[in-house]
Scaffold this motif. Structure first.
Motif, PDB file in Angstrom:
ATOM      1  N   ILE A 145       8.215  -3.654 -11.890  1.00  0.00           N
ATOM      2  CA  ILE A 145       7.630  -2.308 -11.847  1.00  0.00           C
ATOM      3  C   ILE A 145       6.516  -2.260 -10.808  1.00  0.00           C
ATOM      4  CG2 ILE A 145       6.352  -0.583 -13.167  1.00  0.00           C
ATOM      5  CD1 ILE A 145       7.802  -1.542 -15.662  1.00  0.00           C
ATOM      6  N   ALA A 146       5.716  -3.322 -10.751  1.00  0.00           N
ATOM      7  CA  ALA A 146       4.608  -3.374  -9.791  1.00  0.00           C
ATOM      8  C   ALA A 146       5.115  -3.304  -8.350  1.00  0.00           C
ATOM      9  CB  ALA A 146       3.785  -4.637 -10.007  1.00  0.00           C
ATOM     10  N   ASN A 147       6.198  -4.016  -8.060  1.00  0.00           N
ATOM     11  CA  ASN A 147       6.770  -3.981  -6.710  1.00  0.00           C
ATOM     12  C   ASN A 147       7.184  -2.574  -6.322  1.00  0.00           C
ATOM     13  OD1 ASN A 147       6.866  -6.520  -5.274  1.00  0.00           O
ATOM     14  ND2 ASN A 147       8.100  -7.300  -6.956  1.00  0.00           N
ATOM     15  N   LEU A 148       7.816  -1.869  -7.262  1.00  0.00           N
ATOM     16  CA  LEU A 148       8.264  -0.508  -6.996  1.00  0.00           C
ATOM     17  C   LEU A 148       7.073   0.426  -6.782  1.00  0.00           C
ATOM     18  CD1 LEU A 148      10.430   1.689  -6.823  1.00  0.00           C
ATOM     19  CD2 LEU A 148      10.358   1.850  -9.326  1.00  0.00           C
ATOM     20  N   VAL A 149       6.114   0.387  -7.707  1.00  0.00           N
ATOM     21  CA  VAL A 149       4.955   1.272  -7.634  1.00  0.00           C
ATOM     22  C   VAL A 149       4.134   0.990  -6.369  1.00  0.00           C
ATOM     23  CG1 VAL A 149       2.782   1.911  -8.728  1.00  0.00           C
ATOM     24  CG2 VAL A 149       4.829   1.612 -10.122  1.00  0.00           C
ATOM     25  N   CYS A 150       3.926  -0.277  -6.081  1.00  0.00           N
ATOM     26  CA  CYS A 150       3.124  -0.642  -4.898  1.00  0.00           C
ATOM     27  C   CYS A 150       3.792  -0.175  -3.606  1.00  0.00           C
ATOM     28  CB  CYS A 150       2.894  -2.148  -4.861  1.00  0.00           C
ATOM     29  SG  CYS A 150       1.709  -2.737  -6.086  1.00  0.00           S
ATOM     30  N   SER A 151       5.107  -0.293  -3.546  1.00  0.00           N
ATOM     31  CA  SER A 151       5.825   0.174  -2.356  1.00  0.00           C
ATOM     32  C   SER A 151       5.710   1.687  -2.206  1.00  0.00           C
ATOM     33  CB  SER A 151       7.300  -0.234  -2.438  1.00  0.00           C
ATOM     34  OG  SER A 151       7.445  -1.635  -2.423  1.00  0.00           O
ATOM     35  N   LEU A 152       5.828   2.403  -3.342  1.00  0.00           N
ATOM     36  CA  LEU A 152       5.739   3.866  -3.305  1.00  0.00           C
ATOM     37  C   LEU A 152       4.334   4.342  -2.934  1.00  0.00           C
ATOM     38  CD1 LEU A 152       7.841   4.818  -6.469  1.00  0.00           C
ATOM     39  CD2 LEU A 152       8.502   5.041  -4.065  1.00  0.00           C
ATOM     40  N   VAL A 153       3.335   3.530  -3.222  1.00  0.00           N
ATOM     41  CA  VAL A 153       1.959   3.891  -2.879  1.00  0.00           C
ATOM     42  C   VAL A 153       1.581   3.392  -1.488  1.00  0.00           C
ATOM     43  CG1 VAL A 153      -0.472   3.542  -3.488  1.00  0.00           C
ATOM     44  CG2 VAL A 153       1.210   3.949  -5.285  1.00  0.00           C
ATOM     45  N   TYR A 154       1.958   2.145  -1.186  1.00  0.00           N
ATOM     46  CA  TYR A 154       1.503   1.494   0.056  1.00  0.00           C
ATOM     47  C   TYR A 154       2.022   2.176   1.314  1.00  0.00           C
ATOM     48  CZ  TYR A 154       1.308  -2.083   3.720  1.00  0.00           C
ATOM     49  OH  TYR A 154       1.111  -2.757   4.899  1.00  0.00           O
ATOM     50  N   PHE A 155       3.321   2.403   1.389  1.00  0.00           N
ATOM     51  CA  PHE A 155       3.895   2.907   2.637  1.00  0.00           C
ATOM     52  C   PHE A 155       3.455   4.332   2.978  1.00  0.00           C
ATOM     53  CE2 PHE A 155       6.770  -0.652   1.695  1.00  0.00           C
ATOM     54  CZ  PHE A 155       6.666  -1.331   2.900  1.00  0.00           C
ATOM     55  N   PRO A 156       3.418   5.272   2.022  1.00  0.00           N
ATOM     56  CA  PRO A 156       2.852   6.588   2.360  1.00  0.00           C
ATOM     57  C   PRO A 156       1.380   6.500   2.770  1.00  0.00           C
ATOM     58  CG  PRO A 156       4.164   6.742   0.364  1.00  0.00           C
ATOM     59  CD  PRO A 156       4.025   5.280   0.673  1.00  0.00           C
ATOM     60  N   MET A 157       0.606   5.668   2.073  1.00  0.00           N
ATOM     61  CA  MET A 157      -0.804   5.494   2.434  1.00  0.00           C
ATOM     62  C   MET A 157      -0.932   4.959   3.854  1.00  0.00           C
ATOM     63  SD  MET A 157      -3.216   6.038  -0.056  1.00  0.00           S
ATOM     64  CE  MET A 157      -3.429   6.010  -1.838  1.00  0.00           C
ATOM     65  N   LEU A 158      -0.091   3.996   4.198  1.00  0.00           N
ATOM     66  CA  LEU A 158      -0.193   3.339   5.499  1.00  0.00           C
ATOM     67  C   LEU A 158       0.218   4.261   6.637  1.00  0.00           C
ATOM     68  CD1 LEU A 158      -0.746   0.599   6.939  1.00  0.00           C
ATOM     69  CD2 LEU A 158       1.707   0.134   6.721  1.00  0.00           C
ATOM     70  N   PHE A 159       1.335   4.971   6.466  1.00  0.00           N
ATOM     71  CA  PHE A 159       1.886   5.716   7.589  1.00  0.00           C
ATOM     72  C   PHE A 159       1.493   7.193   7.623  1.00  0.00           C
ATOM     73  CE2 PHE A 159       4.955   2.159   7.142  1.00  0.00           C
ATOM     74  CZ  PHE A 159       4.794   1.623   8.407  1.00  0.00           C
TER      75      PHE A 159
END
Length: 243
Positions: free
Chosen positions: A161-175
């Protein structure tokens, strides 16, 4: 605590993803931006793309460690019962979490220092604002994002779950925050959507300081980041599970 920090630091260095995305990528983007459009005016703004990219790229290390480093490591330790085992050692689980934050801070600071050194020494960047205010703003953005990272670690039950949530948060934040892609290049509609992201507000605060001119509403951003920090750490402490 010091010994634990050394061990966790060595483990972090073995993770090529953290070094690549947290330290290598901002330097690569900085050099690429400078070669392509560093001296050009950033859209309708009265500053260059180099001026814009400098303050923006400072947060890339924060983004990587806050949304991919801290929560994934803590959730992985929870899955493997490492947090539970720390209860019977001299180093408490709280020490482990504090160590993760310290290691993440060191990584993010190295990233920011390298961006600043390369910009000033090799790219002839000259900041118009105050370095002291920039550093203070940088740490405010850092603790606000880390509070969200710890909140994610508290809410996610397992590493999947953490991998999914972190990906959904990280990439929009980054780009979408303007951290990597200059915010001035986004269409108006996308800029309005991106303003919802807390990291976008952090980037604008750093730009306001480095350019010595208001980008967005600096006072509102400072209050917002303080509120995020208090709420984030408060909820993370209340909801955190050791196993």
């Amino acid at each position: 605590m010091i010994q634990l920090t050394k061990v966790e630091g060595k483990l972090a260095l073995r993770s090529i993803d953290g070094v690549l995305f947290g330290i290598g990528m901002p330097l690569g983007v900085l050099l690429l931006t400078t070669m392509i459009a560093g001296s050009k005016q950033a859209g309708a703004a009265d500053y260059t793309f180099l001026d814009s990219s400098f303050s923006s790229l400072l947060v890339v290390g924060i983004c990587a460690t806050a949304f991919m480093g801290i929560p994934l490591t803590i959730c992985d330790y929870r899955d493997k019962k490492i947090l539970k085992h720390f209860f019977v050692t001299p180093a408490s689980p709280g020490h482990l979490i504090a160590t993760q934050v310290v290691v993440a801070m060191i990584t993010a600071i190295i990233s920011a220092v390298l961006v600043a050194l390369v910009s000033v020494v090799f790219l002839d960047y000259r900041m118009q604002g105050s370095w002291g205010l920039l550093i203070a703003s940088y740490f405010l953005v850092m603790i606000a994002m880390y509070s969200l990272g710890l909140l994610i670690a508290s809410l996610c039950k397992n590493i999947k779950i953490a991998n999914l949530v972190c990906s959904l948060v990280y990439f929009p934040m980054l780009f979408l925050s303007g951290a990597v892609i200059p915010f001035e290049l986004f269409p108006t509609g996308m800029q309005k959507i991106a303003h919802v992201l807390p990291l976008t507000q952090g980037v604008q605060l750093l730009k306001s300081v480095s350019l010595n001119q208001p980008i967005g509403n600096p006072r509102f951003i400072i209050i917002l980041l303080i509120v995020i920090t208090i709420v984030g750490f408060g909820l993370a402490a209340k909801l955190f599970r050791w196993e």
